[in-house]
Structures are given as C-alpha cells and as structure tokens.
Design an enzyme around this catalytic site. Structure first.
Site, short mmCIF file in Angstrom:
data_model
loop_
_atom_site.label_atom_id
_atom_site.label_comp_id
_atom_site.label_asym_id
_atom_site.label_seq_id
_atom_site.Cartn_x
_atom_site.Cartn_y
_atom_site.Cartn_z
N LYS A 152 9.10 -0.57 14.27
CA LYS A 152 9.94 -0.45 12.82
C LYS A 152 10.95 0.51 13.22
CE LYS A 152 5.65 -0.61 9.76
NZ LYS A 152 4.80 -0.10 9.10
N GLU B 280 10.39 -4.60 4.56
CA GLU B 280 10.55 -6.06 4.18
C GLU B 280 10.40 -6.09 2.64
OE1 GLU B 280 8.87 -5.01 6.76
OE2 GLU B 280 8.70 -6.36 8.65
N GLY C 190 -4.97 -1.50 4.76
CA GLY C 190 -4.38 -2.79 4.29
C GLY C 190 -4.82 -4.14 4.75
N ARG C 191 -5.29 -4.28 5.87
CA ARG C 191 -5.87 -5.62 6.04
C ARG C 191 -7.38 -5.70 5.50
NH1 ARG C 191 -5.00 -2.39 10.26
NH2 ARG C 191 -6.69 -1.41 11.39
N GLU D 261 -5.22 -6.73 14.59
CA GLU D 261 -4.47 -5.30 14.29
C GLU D 261 -5.79 -4.03 14.04
OE1 GLU D 261 -0.98 -4.42 11.29
OE2 GLU D 261 -2.72 -4.44 9.99
N LYS E 280 0.73 -1.38 -0.07
CA LYS E 280 -0.01 0.07 -0.14
C LYS E 280 0.92 1.30 -0.10
CE LYS E 280 -3.42 2.28 2.78
NZ LYS E 280 -4.28 2.59 3.93
N HIS F 17 -5.72 -33.20 17.10
CA HIS F 17 -4.76 -34.13 17.75
C HIS F 17 -3.29 -33.31 18.18
CE1 HIS F 17 -6.59 -37.61 16.03
NE2 HIS F 17 -7.03 -36.80 15.11
O1 F6P Z 1 3.27 -2.88 9.80
C1 F6P Z 1 1.65 -3.16 9.66
C2 F6P Z 1 1.46 -2.94 8.36
O2 F6P Z 1 1.29 -1.36 8.13
C3 F6P Z 1 0.06 -3.29 8.02
O3 F6P Z 1 -1.07 -2.49 8.40
C4 F6P Z 1 0.01 -3.60 6.43
O4 F6P Z 1 -0.85 -4.62 6.06
C5 F6P Z 1 1.29 -4.00 6.30
O5 F6P Z 1 2.17 -3.39 7.24
C6 F6P Z 1 2.02 -3.99 4.92
O6 F6P Z 1 2.07 -2.58 4.43
P1 F6P Z 1 2.22 -2.19 2.94
O7 F6P Z 1 1.11 -2.55 2.16
O8 F6P Z 1 1.99 -0.35 3.10
O9 F6P Z 1 3.51 -2.72 2.68
#
Ligand code: F6P
Length: 510
Positions: free
Chosen positions: A480, A203, A254-255, A340, A197, A371
């Site tokens: 972060k 990452e 995002g979610r 979240e 987003k 199990h």
């Molecule tokens: O760190 C949490 C978050 O901001 C989530 O809310 C989001 O889904 C995820 O990181 C990824 O964010 P982006 O889509 O901006 O890379």
C-alpha cells in the site's frame, strides 16, 4: 509452549517417519469401522475425514499437541474477550456478533448490547430497502473482507434472495469494474453501500468517490437515501458526506466481518429473518466449538489435520471443491480467511518460525475443476489434500442433474483414493490421495452460517497451535505504501532512487 518444542511435536515427527508407507486402501481393508470412526456430525455439517492420511496414532498425537500448546485455553481467552490480537491490542469477538441478545453477563454484556443495538436498526433498514420497489439495484463497494464475505453469501443464498433486486459487488480499483456496473444503472433506482472497516482503503475510497460523482452527474441529490456507509469509522464516512451509517467495532477483523454491518447486502438480499438464521447457524457452531470435547470437535480436528499435513507430511496446499455452483465464491472467501490469518512467519513474540504455517488455498466449483486442474490432483507429482463440499438436497427440480453432481463428487473422492493400476505408466493412477468430505443437508442461511463459522474456527485452531497471531495482517501494508509512492512517480515521472526494473517499468507505463 511453542509447538515445535513440545514432546508431541517430536512424537509426531517420529510418527510421520513410520507413517511413510501409509496407504488409504490398506487402512480401509484393515478396519471396517474406519469411515465411522473418522466421521463427525457438527451443527449443520457432516464431515467424513476417513479418506485422510491419518490413523488412530496420528489423531492421538495431534490431540496431545493441542493440549501441550494450550489450544483450549487460547480458545477460551478468545471467547472471554481477551485482547488475543496482541499486535493491535484488540479482542477477537466476531463470534459475539452472532450471540443471542442478553445471553452474556459480566464484561461482555455491554458489547453484546451494542451488537444488538446496531443489528436491529440495520435489519429494519434492510427491510425498508426490501419494501422499496424504487430501489432495484444494490451496489456494494468494498474490498477484501468488506467484499468477499457478503458477495460469497449473497451468491450462496441466491434461492433466498428477494426477487426484483439486483446485487452488484465492486471491489477493484480497476475502473473497468465500476464502469461496467454503472453502465446498467439509474441513479434513482440505485443504493450504494460503501463498505470499509477503516474507511481509508484506497480502492474503496476511489470507487466511492467515482460512484458519488456518477450519482450527482445523473441528477441524483438525495445522498442520504442512495448511499449508506458500513464502517467502524463513522467520522470519516460523515466527512465523505454519508450520513446513513451502520457501525461495527475494532474487535471485528475485516475477514471476519460478514456477520456485522458489512453483512447489510446479505440482510437486504435474504431479509431480517434470513440474516438472523445465518447468525444462528454460526452461533450453533461457536457453541459446539467451545463445548465439544477436543477429540470430537470438528473445527479442532480440521485445524489439527491442517497442521499435520503442513508440518509433518509437507503438503503445502489445500484445494477446495464446492460441488454446488452457488458456493463458487467460497474458495476465494476461504483463501483470504486462511492466508491472511495464518500467512505469518513469526511467532507471537516476533521470533522467526522454523516451521511452515498457512497452506496455499485454492479451488473452483466441481464438476468444472474436474475438466481443468483435477489432472494434477490425480496424477501430478505433488499430493494436494482436497476438501469437497457437497449439499444433499437441490433446490431445483431439473431431472438427473443433482444425482449426477453428487455421483461425481463421491466418485472423485473415491478415484483419488483408489487409483488405478496400469502397466504403461501414463494411465496409471497411484491413488492414496487424501480428501475431506463436508456435507450439508441443505444450503440455507443457517447451514451456510455454520459452514463459515466452522472454517473460521479451524483457522483459529491451526494458528493457535503454530503460535502466531491469526488476527493481524501487517503483510498487506508495504504494498500500500509503495503504491502511493509509485502513483506520485507516475504523475511526476521521477524515477530517482528506484531499482532498475521498477524504473524501466514506470518509464514504459508513462
Ligand atoms: O488490505 C487488507 C485489508 O486490510 C483486509 O484485511 C481488509 O479486509 C481489506 O483490506 C479491506 O479493508 P477495509 O474494510 O478497512 O476497507
């Protein structure tokens, strides 16, 4: 009014005390209609709530709580596009992503036109990739909402996935993940989707850079053909060197974003028609959530049940048990959605709350969980409400399997409730353990869309009653910032000003 200051809250507290001796077995014996009265049919999803720790008075008081906290007007404000995510000054309109073209006027007509103006080229692109036999591997690079939704949906809809293409999901900054995926790939056969987003997430940016380097090192040159960005930050994607871009908007959390361009891997996997069916299933649930009377409205009933359990019966977690192996990423998906969204300790004005919010969500598919950790659910000291998700019709023809699977899910719900007396203690099951049973006729794009939209709205309901902002996530920021600082220190070795444990760990790692 904040929920704990309402008369309904006080009444629920009294009710919870008098409810201490409630027993599901007695409740069923006293009321032959109980299963009927406490079952609901929502679009694509049937729900049996009757094995929950509720009675008619609980339901009535929870409805009062919904009225006294203004749930319906808060819901309507979301569907009017008001900026209910007030800490970020944003509207909350993931539901608009599944709204049929041209179906809304006024202020929403323009964003809806933008939605379809983006959806059409995205679906056309998905069809092009589906028809492109040279592309055999699609690698989604994204994390959190930019990973869990599409990953969960591609797995869930595996029976609808185009043959001849493999889908990979890389999220972790841990290079082992990307390295092991890259090992099996060839540049000329691979499409990388960089899903973020913000297009700033460390990452995703780290994985995207490494993927691009790998692609070029393999002799790949046509970045426009082999890389696409799914983002609200088109400028950052262009700066990164990606020109094939599908956008979305800051009013999609995002979610809550699998319905947007973030859903592109799903659209490639199941095709434009399949993706439209997914949207249509979710839209049916959106309409139902807006129209059905609150007392016969499944997302409302589930969200209020969550409040009852968390705040009055002190059940602090909820376990999800999908009895369908294709739904195996649903617990992880729901974990982000619930925790979240509702893992907040202050109200909408920033005041600390005197009551609990998000439960801990966890789970694994059945029958595997039986199990492993079901022992604790049956005989542990804590009561954990369980949410079963089952699918009536299988898509395979293997003899006996599906009957056994369904027998197990029903038997587990029954065993949790009935228990079993035993003198010796160790073999004694107290029973009276609550569960919800969600049933789909078939697992299809439409029913999956409805199931996920149902979960989104139930999270909205409990968050709304709790008076929190379910649509921000400031709690992820601190880690972060600190990771950036520690990263620099790993390089430099500087431990000045750090606490003893952090400094010692850093020294050990270097
Ligand atoms: O760190 C949490 C978050 O901001 C989530 O809310 C989001 O889904 C995820 O990181 C990824 O964010 P982006 O889509 O901006 O890379």
């Amino acid at each position: 009014m904040r929920c704990d200051l309402t008369p309904a809250w006080k009444n629920l507290q009294h009710h919870a005390q008098s409810f201490a001796g409630f027993d599901l077995r007695t409740a069923f014996a006293a009321d032959v209609q109980r299963a009927d009265t406490l079952s609901l049919q929502a679009p694509h999803v049937f729900a049996d709530l009757s094995k929950n720790h509720v009675d008619a008075a609980t339901e009535a008081l929870l409805q009062e709580l919904a009225r006294q906290t203004g749930l319906a007007s808060h819901r309507d404000a979301m569907f009017r596009g008001e900026a209910i995510n007030h800490t970020e000054g944003r509207a909350v309109m993931h539901w608009l992503l599944r709204q049929p073209e041209g179906s809304l006027g006024g202020d929403l007509a323009e964003p809806l036109a933008l939605v379809h103006g983006t959806l059409k080229p995205m679906l056309a692109y998905a069809e092009t990739i589906r028809a492109d036999a040279q592309i055999t591997d699609v690698v989604n690079i994204g994390i959190g909402g930019s990973d869990l939704g599409p990953q969960m949906a591609v797995l869930a809809l595996q029976d609808f996935v185009i043959p001849g293409k493999r889908f990979h999901f890389v999220s972790n900054v841990d290079g082992h993940e990307l390295a092991s995926v890259l090992k099996g790939l060839k540049a000329e056969n691979t499409l990388f989707l960089i899903a973020s987003k913000t297009f700033t997430t460390i990452e995703t940016m780290t994985n995207a850079r490494s993927a691009l380097q790998w692609f070029q090192a393999q002799g790949g040159t046509d970045v426009a053909r082999h890389f696409a960005a799914l983002t609200t930050n088109v400028a950052a994607a262009a700066e990164f060197g990606i020109t094939t871009t599908f956008g979305f908007w800051d009013w999609v959390g995002g979610r809550y974003s699998m319905w947007s361009a973030i859903g592109l891997p799903v659209a490639i996997a199941i095709g434009a028609q399949g993706f439209n069916d997914l949207l249509a299933g979710a839209h049916a649930m959106d309409q139902y959530f807006q129209i059905a009377p609150l007392e016969a409205n499944l997302p409302v009933r589930l969200g209020l049940l969550d409040v009852w359990y968390r705040n009055f019966l002190n059940y602090t977690s909820r376990s999800i048990a999908p009895y369908h192996s294709a739904l195996r990423r649903v617990p992880a998906y729901l974990q982000q959605l619930e925790m979240e969204s509702n893992g907040k300790r202050v109200d909408r004005n920033g005041q600390a709350l005197p009551y609990g919010t998000s439960p801990v969500l966890w789970g694994e598919p059945g029958t595997n969980g039986q199990h492993a950790y079901f022992q604790m659910l049956h005989q542990g000291t804590d009561v954990v409400p369980l949410e079963f998700i089952a699918v009536k019709k299988p898509t395979h023809s293997l003899k006996d399997h599906h009957e056994l699977l369904l027998a197990n899910v029903i038997a587990q719900a029954q065993a949790l409730m009935l228990g079993k007396a035993d003198q010796g203690g160790h073999k004694h099951f107290t029973g009276n353990r609550p569960s919800t049973f969600l049933l789909l006729d078939e697992l299809t794009p439409a029913s999956l869309g409805a199931l996920i939209a149902l979960q989104e709205h139930r999270v909205f309901v409990s968050g709304s009653v709790w008076g929190i902002n379910s649509f921000d996530q400031w709690g992820v920021e601190l880690g972060k910032v600190l990771a950036k600082d520690i990263h620099a220190r790993i390089v430099s070795g500087d431990v000045a000003g750090l606490d003893g444990s952090t400094a010692a760990l850093l020294a050990r790692i270097r």
